[in-house]
Design a protein around this motif. Sequence first.
Motif, PDB file in Angstrom:
ATOM      1  N   TYR A 152       1.026  -0.663  -0.502  1.00  0.00           N
ATOM      2  CA  TYR A 152       0.195  -0.093  -0.080  1.00  0.00           C
ATOM      3  C   TYR A 152       1.192   1.225  -0.020  1.00  0.00           C
ATOM      4  O   TYR A 152       0.149   2.213  -1.203  1.00  0.00           O
ATOM      5  N   LEU A 153       2.089   1.205   0.813  1.00  0.00           N
ATOM      6  CA  LEU A 153       2.740   2.275   0.660  1.00  0.00           C
ATOM      7  C   LEU A 153       3.314   2.511   0.215  1.00  0.00           C
ATOM      8  O   LEU A 153       3.529   3.628  -1.674  1.00  0.00           O
ATOM      9  N   GLU A 154       3.866   1.594  -1.215  1.00  0.00           N
ATOM     10  CA  GLU A 154       4.173   1.476  -2.094  1.00  0.00           C
ATOM     11  C   GLU A 154       3.819   2.090  -3.595  1.00  0.00           C
ATOM     12  O   GLU A 154       4.074   2.764  -4.043  1.00  0.00           O
ATOM     13  N   PHE A 155       2.776   1.871  -3.070  1.00  0.00           N
ATOM     14  CA  PHE A 155       1.223   2.628  -4.447  1.00  0.00           C
ATOM     15  C   PHE A 155       1.121   3.909  -3.894  1.00  0.00           C
ATOM     16  O   PHE A 155       0.829   4.733  -5.207  1.00  0.00           O
ATOM     17  N   LEU A 156       1.183   4.626  -2.839  1.00  0.00           N
ATOM     18  CA  LEU A 156       1.279   5.177  -2.579  1.00  0.00           C
ATOM     19  C   LEU A 156       2.183   6.443  -3.916  1.00  0.00           C
ATOM     20  O   LEU A 156       1.902   7.373  -3.583  1.00  0.00           O
ATOM     21  N   GLU A 157       3.612   5.847  -3.177  1.00  0.00           N
ATOM     22  CA  GLU A 157       4.687   6.219  -3.431  1.00  0.00           C
ATOM     23  C   GLU A 157       4.190   6.630  -4.893  1.00  0.00           C
ATOM     24  O   GLU A 157       5.537   7.618  -5.571  1.00  0.00           O
ATOM     25  N   LYS A 158       4.455   5.777  -5.590  1.00  0.00           N
ATOM     26  CA  LYS A 158       4.730   5.460  -7.102  1.00  0.00           C
ATOM     27  C   LYS A 158       3.312   6.081  -7.650  1.00  0.00           C
ATOM     28  O   LYS A 158       4.172   6.576  -9.045  1.00  0.00           O
ATOM     29  N   TYR A 159       2.633   6.054  -7.607  1.00  0.00           N
ATOM     30  CA  TYR A 159       1.148   6.672  -7.908  1.00  0.00           C
ATOM     31  C   TYR A 159       0.986   7.881  -6.827  1.00  0.00           C
ATOM     32  O   TYR A 159      -0.714   7.950  -6.337  1.00  0.00           O
ATOM     33  N   PRO A 160       1.325   8.760  -6.515  1.00  0.00           N
ATOM     34  CA  PRO A 160       1.053   9.269  -5.380  1.00  0.00           C
ATOM     35  C   PRO A 160      -0.544  10.698  -5.564  1.00  0.00           C
ATOM     36  O   PRO A 160      -1.732  10.792  -4.177  1.00  0.00           O
ATOM     37  N   THR A 161      -1.481  10.673  -6.672  1.00  0.00           N
ATOM     38  CA  THR A 161      -2.200  11.136  -7.537  1.00  0.00           C
ATOM     39  C   THR A 161      -3.839   9.968  -7.375  1.00  0.00           C
ATOM     40  O   THR A 161      -4.770  10.735  -7.545  1.00  0.00           O
ATOM     41  N   LEU A 162      -3.165   9.323  -7.571  1.00  0.00           N
ATOM     42  CA  LEU A 162      -4.544   8.675  -8.558  1.00  0.00           C
ATOM     43  C   LEU A 162      -4.912   7.583  -7.469  1.00  0.00           C
ATOM     44  O   LEU A 162      -6.439   7.615  -8.175  1.00  0.00           O
ATOM     45  N   GLU A 163      -4.837   7.589  -6.044  1.00  0.00           N
ATOM     46  CA  GLU A 163      -5.713   7.185  -5.096  1.00  0.00           C
ATOM     47  C   GLU A 163      -6.602   7.974  -4.850  1.00  0.00           C
ATOM     48  O   GLU A 163      -8.158   7.688  -4.750  1.00  0.00           O
ATOM     49  N   GLN A 164      -6.329   8.970  -4.818  1.00  0.00           N
ATOM     50  CA  GLN A 164      -7.621  10.124  -5.246  1.00  0.00           C
ATOM     51  C   GLN A 164      -8.994   9.957  -5.977  1.00  0.00           C
ATOM     52  O   GLN A 164     -10.588  10.540  -6.326  1.00  0.00           O
TER      53      GLN A 164
END
Length: 194
Positions: A152-164
Amino acid sequence: MFEILKNNISRYIDLSDEEFQRFSEPFKLETFKKKDVVLKEGEYCLFEGFVVNGCFKVYFLTEDGFEQTLYFAIENWWITDIDSLINNVPSTLNIEALEDSEVLMILKKDKELLYETMPKVEKLFRIMNQQSSVALQRRILSLMNKTADKRYLEFLEKYPTLEQRLTQQQVASYLGISHEFLSKIRKKTILGNR
């Protein structure tokens, strides 16, 4: 619209204005509404698509009927089922628009013609396929070797704007966990950042 495509490919090869004109000619702009299905499991994939704007999920259904997201594609990304496209077999993947989107689509036959008439194009797609293979290998290793928290942290770091742009269910599907478990991870992450 073609400027974003030109900027994307210029990272890999140099094309003159005339060459880019020839390259971009077979691409057709397609628009998709949110929830439109671009490719359905069992169909033959005959295209590659370059996302001009919008967001897609590329996923498959497990034997239990659960959705497992292989990847998301946003602006500047490509969508296809490469196995179906190259091997002319029914697709195992589904591609669905998560937002109203625009995609520049090229048919396999037109891409093959570009290979024959413009050797630089073959180099372009070879480099892009190599980078895609590296990304998928890293994703597999992450799924096999890292905890859900780290993924999850890797996802946030790699794709910082995607989760929104995604639902919690979609992020969980990408991470290979339940959305309930993702909620726990997010709470822990938020508490840890205070």
